[in-house]
Each structure stands twice: as C-alpha cells, then as structure tokens.
Write a protein that holds these residues in place. Sequence first.
Motif, mmCIF file in Angstrom:
data_model
loop_
_atom_site.group_PDB
_atom_site.id
_atom_site.type_symbol
_atom_site.label_atom_id
_atom_site.label_comp_id
_atom_site.label_asym_id
_atom_site.label_seq_id
_atom_site.Cartn_x
_atom_site.Cartn_y
_atom_site.Cartn_z
ATOM 1 N N ALA A 128 0.486 -17.004 17.011
ATOM 2 C CA ALA A 128 0.141 -17.756 17.855
ATOM 3 C C ALA A 128 -0.945 -16.965 19.067
ATOM 4 N N ASN A 129 -0.693 -16.003 18.612
ATOM 5 C CA ASN A 129 -2.655 -15.479 19.300
ATOM 6 C C ASN A 129 -2.934 -14.766 19.050
ATOM 7 N N GLY A 130 -3.414 -15.274 17.507
ATOM 8 C CA GLY A 130 -4.837 -15.004 17.141
ATOM 9 C C GLY A 130 -5.046 -13.714 16.725
ATOM 10 N N ASP A 131 -3.802 -12.808 16.781
ATOM 11 C CA ASP A 131 -4.400 -11.379 16.571
ATOM 12 C C ASP A 131 -4.447 -11.331 15.345
ATOM 13 N N ASP A 132 -5.191 -9.440 15.391
ATOM 14 C CA ASP A 132 -5.440 -8.823 14.174
ATOM 15 C C ASP A 132 -4.837 -8.495 13.506
ATOM 16 N N PHE A 133 -4.356 -7.861 12.556
ATOM 17 C CA PHE A 133 -3.299 -7.230 12.239
ATOM 18 C C PHE A 133 -3.769 -5.871 11.412
ATOM 19 N N ALA A 134 -2.918 -4.878 11.340
ATOM 20 C CA ALA A 134 -3.233 -3.684 9.993
ATOM 21 C C ALA A 134 -3.641 -4.083 8.729
ATOM 22 N N ALA A 135 -3.853 -3.500 7.603
ATOM 23 C CA ALA A 135 -4.228 -3.837 6.775
ATOM 24 C C ALA A 135 -2.897 -2.576 6.389
ATOM 25 N N PRO A 136 -2.311 -3.364 5.150
ATOM 26 C CA PRO A 136 -1.127 -2.773 4.238
ATOM 27 C C PRO A 136 -1.196 -1.535 3.334
ATOM 28 N N ASP A 137 -0.369 -0.469 3.714
ATOM 29 C CA ASP A 137 -0.637 0.499 2.523
ATOM 30 C C ASP A 137 -0.359 0.570 1.121
ATOM 31 N N SER A 138 -0.936 0.879 0.031
ATOM 32 C CA SER A 138 -0.748 0.789 -1.048
ATOM 33 C C SER A 138 0.333 0.743 -1.651
ATOM 34 N N ALA A 139 0.968 2.403 -1.359
ATOM 35 C CA ALA A 139 1.880 3.216 -1.928
ATOM 36 C C ALA A 139 2.835 1.908 -1.088
ATOM 37 N N THR A 140 3.207 2.707 0.060
ATOM 38 C CA THR A 140 4.146 1.334 1.163
ATOM 39 C C THR A 140 4.744 0.330 0.138
ATOM 40 N N VAL A 141 3.450 -0.735 0.396
ATOM 41 C CA VAL A 141 3.659 -1.887 -0.853
ATOM 42 C C VAL A 141 4.924 -1.885 -2.213
ATOM 43 N N ILE A 142 4.076 -0.919 -2.426
ATOM 44 C CA ILE A 142 4.140 -0.284 -4.145
ATOM 45 C C ILE A 142 5.783 0.395 -4.496
ATOM 46 N N ASP A 143 5.550 1.175 -3.347
ATOM 47 C CA ASP A 143 7.116 2.010 -3.136
ATOM 48 C C ASP A 143 8.552 1.506 -2.687
ATOM 49 N N THR A 144 8.316 -0.472 -1.726
ATOM 50 C CA THR A 144 9.178 -0.578 -1.121
ATOM 51 C C THR A 144 9.834 -2.337 -1.747
ATOM 52 N N PRO A 145 11.494 -2.078 -2.760
ATOM 53 C CA PRO A 145 11.861 -2.843 -3.291
ATOM 54 C C PRO A 145 11.929 -4.279 -2.267
ATOM 55 N N GLU A 146 11.928 -3.987 -1.708
ATOM 56 C CA GLU A 146 12.070 -5.474 -0.662
ATOM 57 C C GLU A 146 10.204 -5.795 0.359
ATOM 58 N N ILE A 147 8.978 -5.197 -0.475
ATOM 59 C CA ILE A 147 7.926 -6.118 -0.478
ATOM 60 C C ILE A 147 7.249 -6.217 -1.816
ATOM 61 N N ASP A 148 7.431 -7.549 -1.350
ATOM 62 C CA ASP A 148 6.645 -8.128 -3.031
ATOM 63 C C ASP A 148 4.845 -7.336 -2.823
ATOM 64 N N ASP A 149 4.800 -6.742 -4.803
ATOM 65 C CA ASP A 149 3.867 -6.280 -4.541
ATOM 66 C C ASP A 149 2.503 -7.014 -4.801
ATOM 67 N N ARG A 150 2.628 -8.349 -4.454
ATOM 68 C CA ARG A 150 1.614 -9.368 -4.746
ATOM 69 C C ARG A 150 0.560 -9.016 -3.966
ATOM 70 N N LEU A 151 1.323 -9.055 -1.840
ATOM 71 C CA LEU A 151 0.704 -8.492 -1.007
ATOM 72 C C LEU A 151 -0.625 -7.764 -1.835
ATOM 73 N N TRP A 152 -0.751 -6.821 -2.365
ATOM 74 C CA TRP A 152 -1.946 -6.038 -2.994
ATOM 75 C C TRP A 152 -2.648 -6.494 -3.788
ATOM 76 N N THR A 153 -1.917 -6.530 -5.127
ATOM 77 C CA THR A 153 -2.515 -7.089 -6.168
ATOM 78 C C THR A 153 -3.540 -8.550 -6.018
ATOM 79 N N ASP A 154 -2.549 -9.634 -4.910
ATOM 80 C CA ASP A 154 -3.542 -10.963 -5.380
ATOM 81 C C ASP A 154 -4.202 -11.780 -3.383
ATOM 82 N N PHE A 155 -3.709 -10.560 -3.017
ATOM 83 C CA PHE A 155 -3.982 -10.800 -1.891
ATOM 84 C C PHE A 155 -5.360 -9.702 -1.074
ATOM 85 N N GLU A 156 -6.179 -9.955 -0.348
ATOM 86 C CA GLU A 156 -7.411 -8.338 0.565
ATOM 87 C C GLU A 156 -7.449 -9.403 1.064
ATOM 88 N N HIS A 157 -6.255 -8.467 2.455
ATOM 89 C CA HIS A 157 -7.117 -7.805 3.605
ATOM 90 C C HIS A 157 -7.900 -8.309 4.263
#
Length: 277
Positions: A128-157
């Motif tokens: 709603a406020n047009g904020d910028d957000f921090a980049a994801p951490d690859s280890a957190t993405v890959i190692d957390t079962p509930e986070i979709d790995d494609r956030l890291w492989t298919d999308f760029e921050h």
Amino acid sequence: VPSTDIAAKAIELFDEAITLANANTFVLPDNYMNGITGGDQDLLAQLANSYAARLLAYMPRNASENSSVNWANVKTYASNGITSDFMLLMDDITWANDYQWNMAYPGWGRVDMRVINMMDSSYPAYNANGDDFAAPDSATVIDTPEIDDRLWTDFEHLASNNFRAERGLYHFSSFRNSRYDDYLSTWTTELPELYVAEIEMILAEAELMLGNVQAAADIINAGSRVTRGNLPAVAANAAAVRAAISHERMVELAVTSYGVQYFDMRKNDLLQEGTFT
C-alpha cells in the motif's frame, strides 16, 4: 455472438482435429512449428486435447459458472493432452514472444507482491505504501520447507522501484520474473508455449471438481509444486488443493500461456471489484 457459442464451435473444431489425428498417420513438416522436428499425428492430437481442456477450464467468469463446467469432459481432454513441455524456438525474426519480454524485461514488468507473499509469507501481499523490501536470503529460502524455492530460482530481487508514484503505489514491487532471462539476452532460445504443468493443474482441478480430492492432490504432489518448489506435499483437503492449484498457476506458470493467472482469479471470484470479465 455469445462467447459460449464461440467456445462451443471451437470445441467442435478441436474434436474434429482429434478425430482426424487419431484416424490417420502423418508427419508434420520440420519447423512447421519452429524448433519442432518429427512432429506427428500424436503430437497434434495431444495439442488439440490440451487446448480443448484449457478452453473449457478457463471459460468460467465466476465461481458459479466454474461449478457448471463439464469437468468429466475436461478430465478426458487433459488426460489425453501433452505429456512433455511444448516449447517453440524463437528466432527474433518470425518467431518472437512480446508478452515474455514485455512482462520480464528489467525495469519494465514487476511481479505483484501478492505472488511473492504466496511463496514467502514474510513479504506482504499488498504494498500500500510503495515500500522497497529486503532481498531474500538463499539459505533461508532453500532450507525452509514452507518457502517456495522458486522465489530464488525464478525471480530476481530489485533494490528499488522506478515506477511513478502518482500512478499508484500498490504497483510497486521488489521483484521481477527472471526465469527466462536467457531469451532477453539472446532472443533465440526455446520458450514454453504450453507447459505440461499447466495441463496437470487443469487435470487436478477436474479431479477436484469431480470430488476426487485424493487424485487431485496426487497430481499436484507429483508435479512442479514438489519437484521445483520443494514445498511440502499438499493434503487431500479440498480447500488446500484449490489453493495449491492457484499457487502453481501464479508461480510455475508465470509469464507462460497468456491469461492463466487472470482466468484462475476470475473463476474463483478473486478479481478486484470492477475488473472487466
């Protein structure tokens, strides 16, 4: 002419193509569809079945219409659809995909934060406020079962937004689709015209709408949700299966077959009020 009449005529023509392909043996000319060699009657029949399933599954303009679809027919078409990704070779002359590069070109298209939130709930679904957000951490993405790995492989921050604020802060996003960046650098790569994952989700939805929830879950769990997203298997629960189908359409099928995400939202009454249907 009502859209339903147009769709019915299209199904009639698909059925005619399927009948002809099943009754004959022939070889399609090499590169009749660029990059396709050795295509035959089986490929043509699979494509006709796939597009017939796609038409019936995506026609509904709301949830009520969706429940009235002949899902048994959809299941039959999808079951006889493509069994591998249907890819076409771009040559930057005759064969090009403006949709792909307009939606993913750096500095142009961005991914709605709602889709990012579907992959990683630590990001907000609405900016709603047009904020910028921090980049994801690859280890957190890959190692957390509930986070979709494609956030890291298919999308760029992206660190910041270059959109004009007066046109709406809600457009702002910190991500773009990067899965097809090879195309943006060479313009002569293969691109998906129709992923088998799309037909699998149509088949899963058909099973769900026919009351075969376990069969629907089995299809999802054997596909891209687990093999590419590395997400936990979805339970045989109707609401969870419905959400998983939508998830794959938003993530796995992003920037592929035109309109998939819109059609999914339309048929599930998820479009913003006032959206053209």
